[in-house]
Design an enzyme around this catalytic site. Structure first.
Site, PDB file in Angstrom:
ATOM      1  N   GLU A  79      42.833  36.392  40.208  1.00 39.85           N
ATOM      2  CA  GLU A  79      41.397  36.655  40.158  1.00 39.85           C
ATOM      3  C   GLU A  79      40.631  35.441  39.664  1.00 39.85           C
ATOM      4  O   GLU A  79      39.487  35.209  40.055  1.00 39.85           O
ATOM      5  CB  GLU A  79      41.117  37.864  39.265  1.00 39.85           C
ATOM      6  CG  GLU A  79      39.693  38.389  39.389  1.00 39.85           C
ATOM      7  CD  GLU A  79      39.521  39.766  38.772  1.00 39.85           C
ATOM      8  OE1 GLU A  79      39.932  40.755  39.402  1.00 39.85           O
ATOM      9  OE2 GLU A  79      38.985  39.845  37.659  1.00 39.85           O
ATOM     10  N   LYS A  98      33.626  46.305  45.772  1.00 37.75           N
ATOM     11  CA  LYS A  98      32.919  47.416  45.149  1.00 37.75           C
ATOM     12  C   LYS A  98      31.700  47.820  45.975  1.00 37.75           C
ATOM     13  O   LYS A  98      31.421  49.011  46.171  1.00 37.75           O
ATOM     14  CB  LYS A  98      32.483  47.034  43.731  1.00 37.75           C
ATOM     15  CG  LYS A  98      33.616  46.886  42.729  1.00 37.75           C
ATOM     16  CD  LYS A  98      33.066  46.489  41.376  1.00 37.75           C
ATOM     17  CE  LYS A  98      34.173  46.293  40.352  1.00 37.75           C
ATOM     18  NZ  LYS A  98      33.650  45.867  39.032  1.00 37.75           N
ATOM     19  N   HIS A 108      69.907  40.834  42.543  1.00 41.04           N
ATOM     20  CA  HIS A 108      70.299  41.814  43.546  1.00 41.04           C
ATOM     21  C   HIS A 108      69.101  42.274  44.366  1.00 41.04           C
ATOM     22  O   HIS A 108      69.174  43.299  45.042  1.00 41.04           O
ATOM     23  CB  HIS A 108      70.961  43.001  42.855  1.00 41.04           C
ATOM     24  CG  HIS A 108      72.103  42.597  41.975  1.00 41.04           C
ATOM     25  ND1 HIS A 108      73.373  42.387  42.460  1.00 41.04           N
ATOM     26  CD2 HIS A 108      72.155  42.309  40.654  1.00 41.04           C
ATOM     27  CE1 HIS A 108      74.172  42.024  41.464  1.00 41.04           C
ATOM     28  NE2 HIS A 108      73.448  41.951  40.356  1.00 41.04           N
TER      29      HIS A 108
END
Length: 533
Positions: A323, A456, A352
């Site tokens: 950000e 937003k 793994h």
């Protein structure tokens, strides 16, 4: 390939050690040379000056015309005004006092007794920081068990609330939102309020607000008589708020030593103010990031802590780094498309999982190992003769580092003696400063987030569209269906057909009055009506 002797010398040449914190930083396995260091020297001189100005109270976030003051949180004497210094000290004292009163039962549920649990409602930095610190430092039997609502997912909210439904009457709720208007924490707060009402519990008697003074949330908490309110200063951004009330209050309530966290950060701040690349650990990180990605973020940052308690460090760094550094334009308005992608797991689980690709796949990354020297409290049993499970973990780290380097994959290693409040505070401060220095070097604003704000605003458009769709449909009957295109034209949004279709599909899936008929694989042929109920 360099010989062992040359690598050993390079390791010694570039190793940083902080005696007070017991922290090491090794960037010797990052392939950069003295020519690049010399070329970057003028940029670092400017970066050091920029950071000094920021700490002195300069407007370091020009887009929002804000100071950037998270460094003052652990050293109030640096604050540019006596009022800010006093506010910081008062807030820390209030947090410590509040936590103590909750722990000893002075502050208690209406029916008496003690609070047993804590729900924190927040999003982004208001959740990621507290989650990381909780995972890293919370004792096995904390005074309050913490639960996070950090999304607007109804199922996720239900899962949290169902776990403590029989203890809701002894559960404290912390709502974190600087403005009070951010949708996710607002939604979480309203959902939690509904759960308390369902059990005939007076929500304000359980609620605490962390928010901006005078914000929408602050006004609600004050008028409703919530237990307490703590300030979230305007000059602290969400991703750098862990050492503000946002992170300190939940930490203190869990029994974590917040003063040691602040002390560790303060100690690291002192080290990262040194205006010299080679003796400043944050500058060394910024140098390594720049060298790996050619100053353009061309390689991802893979973060692998070899300690279970640091699992969430990579998630915390995702927001802090991405950000802050993911920007389309620089400070001069030029299109630069900066950023460093961050992801991570933990060692040795990664052995793994995806080390196969890191070792032999696309070399589009550099790796950050987080090493912890101290294995556990007490004596470790031997798994094999002379070898403990901690020895295995250390061996996996060293082996992975060497295997990657042998195949031309770069890495750096941050080593701490143990996971404590002090070292966690130091890690937070180290990366906050590295981000600030790197941003200055590449000439971007690390302290705004226009992309987040754009998302937003786009979401708000969709929700407004839903309101218009429902209003138009409510006048219809099931016998008078229309196509989605006709509905879009009716509300004056013919270009929003796809969005309207998705709104309708979601409403129907949740039995919200919408009836879609026709071939679901051909959305354009569907017809829609409102089911009167």
């Amino acid at each position: 390939m360099a010989t062992g002797a040359l690598l050993w010398q390079r390791y010694q040449d570039w190793l940083y050690y902080h005696p007070g914190l017991g922290l090491y930083l090794d960037i010797s396995r990052m392939r950069f040379d003295d020519v690049l260091v010399s070329q970057l020297q003028p940029k670092f001189v400017k970066a050091f000056a920029d950071m000094a100005a920021l700490e002195a109270g300069a407007i370091a976030n020009p887009d929002e015309h804000r100071m950037v003051g998270h460094y003052w949180l652990r050293n109030p004497e640096l604050a540019p005004t006596p009022e800010i210094a006093t506010e910081i000290k008062t807030t820390i004292d209030s947090i410590a006092s509040f936590a103590l009163k909750v722990h000893d039962g002075t502050i208690h549920p209406p029916q008496g007794g003690k609070f047993t649990d804590l729900i924190t409602v927040g999003i982004g930095g208001s959740a990621l920081g507290p989650q990381f610190v909780s995972e890293a430092l919370s004792p096995d039997r904390p005074p309050l068990n913490i639960h996070f609502i950090d999304n607007s997912d109804p199922t996720g909210i239900d899962r949290v609330l169902s776990r403590i439904q029989d203890r809701l009457n002894t559960t404290l709720v912390m709502v974190i939102s600087k403005s009070g208007g951010t949708p996710e924490p607002r939604n979480g707060m309203l959902e939690v309020q509904a759960a308390y009402r369902a059990q005939n519990l007076n929500f304000p008697a359980y609620a605490v607000a962390i928010t901006g003074t005078g914000s929408q949330l602050d006004r609600v908490a004050q008028s409703a008589g919530w237990i307490a309110r703590f300030p979230m200063p305007d000059w602290v951004g969400g991703r750098t708020s862990e050492l503000s009330s946002v992170g300190l209050l939940p930490a203190a309530l869990q029994g974590i030593d917040i003063h040691s966290m602040l002390a560790g950060a303060r100690e690291m701040d002192i080290a990262t103010r040194v205006p010299d690349i080679k003796t400043n650990p944050a500058a060394l990180l910024a140098l390594a990031w720049y060298a790996s990605g050619n100053g353009k973020g061309e390689k991802d940052m893979v973060v692998l802590p070899y300690k279970d308690s640091l699992l969430l460090f990579s998630r915390y760094l995702q927001q802090l780094v991405m950000e802050s550094l993911g920007k389309e334009t620089d400070l001069d308005g030029n299109k630069v498309y900066q950023g460093i992608a961050v992801y991570g797991n933990k060692g040795s689980t990664d052995q793994h999982a995806y080390v196969q690709q890191l070792r032999e796949g696309i070399p589009n990354f550099f790796l950050t190992f987080i090493e912890v020297l101290h294995d556990r409290e007490g004596i470790s049993p031997e798994i094999d003769p002379g070898v403990t499970s901690g020895d295995y973990l250390s061996g996996f780290l060293q082996g992975t580092r060497q295997a990657l380097y042998d195949n031309h994959r770069d890495s750096l290693t941050v080593t701490i003696p143990s996971v404590t409040a002090q070292t966690v505070g130091a890690l937070i401060a180290l990366y906050e400063r590295a981000v600030g220095l790197y941003a200055s070097i590449v000439n971007i604003n690390a302290y705004h987030q226009p992309g987040v704000e754009a998302g937003k605003k786009a979401a708000a458009v969709i929700l407004k569209l839903q309101t218009d769709v429902v209003k138009a449909l409510q006048g219809m009957t099931i016998s008078a269906p229309v196509t989605i295109a006709e509905l879009a034209a009716t509300i004056g949004e013919p270009e929003q057909v796809e969005s309207i279709y998705k709104i309708l599909r979601h409403l129907q899936a949740n039995d919200r009055g919408v009836v879609l008929t026709g071939n679901l694989s051909q959305p354009g042929s569907l017809r829609v009506a409102w089911a009167n109920k």
